[in-house]
Design an enzyme around this catalytic site. Structure first.
Site, short mmCIF file in Angstrom:
data_model
loop_
_atom_site.label_atom_id
_atom_site.label_comp_id
_atom_site.label_asym_id
_atom_site.label_seq_id
_atom_site.Cartn_x
_atom_site.Cartn_y
_atom_site.Cartn_z
N ASP A 81 35.89 -17.11 -6.05
CA ASP A 81 36.51 -17.00 -7.38
C ASP A 81 35.46 -17.12 -8.47
OD1 ASP A 81 38.97 -16.92 -6.14
OD2 ASP A 81 39.29 -19.09 -6.28
N HIS A 135 45.29 -25.09 -4.63
CA HIS A 135 44.37 -24.07 -5.14
C HIS A 135 45.15 -22.79 -5.50
CE1 HIS A 135 40.35 -21.94 -5.09
NE2 HIS A 135 41.18 -20.92 -4.93
N GLU A 136 45.93 -22.30 -4.54
CA GLU A 136 46.66 -21.05 -4.77
C GLU A 136 47.73 -21.23 -5.84
OE1 GLU A 136 45.40 -18.43 -3.70
OE2 GLU A 136 44.06 -19.34 -2.23
N PRO A 178 34.68 7.59 -2.71
CA PRO A 178 34.88 7.87 -1.28
C PRO A 178 36.36 7.83 -0.91
CG PRO A 178 33.30 6.08 -1.61
CD PRO A 178 33.86 6.39 -2.94
#
Ligand code: ADP
Ligand code: MG
Ligand code: ZN
Length: 596
Positions: A494, A418-419, A198
């Site tokens: 994740d 976390h990042e 698309p």
């Protein structure tokens, strides 16, 4: 307002005026104040010379006096004015034609009801007929016709897609000069199928062909064939093909072919019969073309896999033009086309933007350009800057920033670690893409994001690449575990992505030694009350258990890699997350510096 209701309104207005007039004439006598007097008085006044004129209307006598007032009286029908000594030498006498005077009252009282009833009937009939006509026109296709004159979009407006353009050019050429091809015995394709994801410009390309062709171009979306009533679609197809044949040479464009061209016999629900009939009609029409009918059917779809095989056999849509997502160079060209009419500032480098938008379609790129212009306008700038464009990319790729979403201190910390975990693993593992940006500003659903950008467009993925990517995906989860001793729900997405990759490695790509090079599980899409992916299990319970073991194995290995990488770099982890808490965002080069 359509014509019918216009006339109907006029009719109502006229009817209202007429009725008003009738009521008016009934309530208020004509002529206003007229004094009724005996005839003898009029006669006397005539003798006295007070009257200027007398009007006789059958037995009614109206006298006009010198002072302007009027008097009225009646006489017997057999008598004349002479009998009352009123003669023309004394006063002006005016005898009214009795027939003329009675016309309007008679007409109003007798003719008008007829007129009203007649008019009413007429409009009733007309309305009923209108409904009929609409029902009749159901079978007509609603194709839009682009004549040879209407040149709106040309190949110049379509960036890249060099080969598709060439192929379509060939089609156009055949329509213009068929002799050249016939001389060599070449048969010209009846159908051309544009296939691609698309937003890659299939519809746009077809419109450009319409502009370039110089022949009538009929365009319709296949979903328009599907209507309430069974059989309408087939009738429309017939009508459309007839129109095109009458105006040959012509091109007939059917957009979103998969709406009707799905494999027969695999559907659920009521519209299924209808689709089948419509599809059959298309097949019949395409077979019905005589060899010298110069009508070419161009169709577009983003789901060639679900099309009925009968559509794809030679002699129908035997020519397939694959339209791919744009590559680096094409993306730049598309951006250029859509920056027309948008003043760009000197610092804009579309090549960089193109590098940052791998995997995006033409429609996405257009969206990015537009969002950047909106951003610039909102900031009251006079041109679009590179910064606007970068912001717009992030918005399109990652969702809008949610600055209002206030995170608690604890949440910010978790998010930062976390990042940082994702970023550090992404930086170390050789097959991961370079880190472009890390942020703990929440966007869309995520509390933060680590954005890596591929160096180049990638078509092939290796086992090693998948394994490294899974390790990076688990980096956030692992980092939380190492630092806080527990995990949060923030890692859910994740984990899902990592599991999906691992599952595909085992079941589709043959990347597991134990399972070997087989494809397991047949994914089938069904349209029933929306979209549903249905997986057919074409393997035994034993194999299913084997698959689960393999998937778990891949995830466990990646988890081990992530854990060992991060436990050895706790100080770095702290350094990166501290900076994140302080600045919220770290750009790629800055992150590289922290590393060394
Ligand atoms: P689809 O393939 O889904 O039919 P469209 O043709 O509708 O995609 O593309 C949507 C929009 O994306 C187009 O109107 C156009 O503005 C933009 N676009 C897509 N591909 C290109 C391209 N190659 N060149 C220029 N614009 C493009
Ligand atoms: Mg389209
Ligand atoms: Zn994450």
């Amino acid at each position: 307002m359509n014509k019918g209701s216009f006339f109907r309104n006029i009719f109502y207005i006229i009817a209202a005026i007429v009725v008003g007039l009738i009521i008016y004439s009934l309530v208020i006598p004509v002529g206003g104040k007229i004094e009724q007097v005996p005839l003898s008085r009029i006669s006397q006044e005539v003798q006295e010379g007070k009257i200027t004129s007398i009007t006789v209307n059958q037995d009614q006598i109206t006298a006009e006096l010198k002072d302007g007032s009027q008097q009225q009286s009646y006489k017997e029908s057999s008598a004349t004015l002479k009998d009352y000594n009123i003669t023309p030498d004394k006063v002006q006498i005016d005898v009214k034609n009795p027939n003329k005077g009675t016309f309007w009252p008679t007409f109003l009282s007798i003719g008008l009801p007829f007129l009203l009833i007649g008019g009413f009937l007429y409009f009733m009939l007309k309305q009923a007929q209108g409904g009929n006509m609409r029902a009749m026109s159901f079978g007509q296709s609603r194709a839009r016709l682009f004549g040879p004159g209407s040149k709106k979009i040309s190949f110049k407006d379509v960036a890249g897609l060099v080969e598709p353009k060439q192929e379509l050019q060939e089609v156009v050429e055949f329509l213009r000069s068929p002799g050249k091809f016939k001389l060599l015995g070449a048969e010209i394709p009846k159908g051309v199928l544009l296939v691609g994801p698309p937003g890659t410009g299939k519809t746009l390309l077809a419109k450009a062909v319409a502009g370039e062709a110089g022949v009538p171009f009929y365009s319709i979306s296949a979903s328009e064939f599907v209507e309430m009533f069974v059989g309408v679609g087939a009738a429309r197809v017939r009508d459309l093909f007839q129109k095109a044949k009458r105006n040959a040479p012509a091109i007939l464009f059917v957009d979103e072919l998969d709406a009707i061209g799905r494999q027969r016999g695999s559907g659920l629900g009521g519209s299924h019969d209808e689709r089948e009939q419509t599809l059959n009609q298309i097949l019949v029409e395409m077979d019905g073309f005589e060899t010298d009918t110069r009508v070419i059917v161009v169709a577009a779809t983003n789901r060639p896999d679900v099309l009925d095989p009968a559509l794809l056999r030679p002699g129908r849509f035997d020519r397939r033009i694959v339209i791919d997502l744009p590559d680096l160079k094409e993306r730049e060209e598309i951006l250029k086309i859509h920056s027309r009419g948008k003043p760009l500032s000197g610092d804009v480098n579309l090549e960089i933007i193109s590098k940052q938008t791998a995997g995006l379609s033409g429609a996405d790129l257009r969206n990015i350009m537009n969002e950047a212009a909106i951003l610039a306008a909102r900031l009251n700038q006079k041109d679009v800057t590179q910064k606007n464009l970068s912001g717009s990319i992030e918005k399109v790729m990652l969702g809008p920033e949610r600055k209002s979403h206030l995170m608690s201190e604890k949440e910010r910390q978790v998010s930062a670690f976390h990042e940082a975990g994702h970023a550090i693993i992404g930086k170390i593992l050789p097959n991961c893409d370079p880190i472009h940006k890390i942020s703990i500003v929440s966007r869309g659903m995520a509390l933060g994001y680590t954005w890596s950008l591929p160096q180049e467009d990638r078509k092939l993925y290796s086992t090693a690449k998948f394994e490294d990517d899974i390790a990076q995906l688990l980096g956030g989860y692992t980092s939380e575990k190492i630092i806080f001793g527990q995990v949060t729900t923030g890692a859910q997405n994740d984990l899902k992505r990592a599991t999906n990759i691992a599952r595909d490695m085992v079941m589709i790509y043959g990347m597991s030694e134990k399972i070997g090079p087989v494809v397991l599980g047949e994914k089938e899409e069904m349209i029933f009350l929306g979209r549903e992916i249905h997986e057919e299990r074409n393997y035994s319970e034993v194999v299913a258990a084997e698959i689960d073991k393999e998937v778990t194995g891949i995830i466990e290995r990646a988890q081990k890699v992530a854990t060992s990488l991060l436990t050895n770099r706790k100080t770095l982890l702290k350094k990166v997350s501290q900076k994140l808490i302080l600045d919220e965002t770290i750009e790629g080069p800055e992150f590289d510096k922290l590393f060394s």
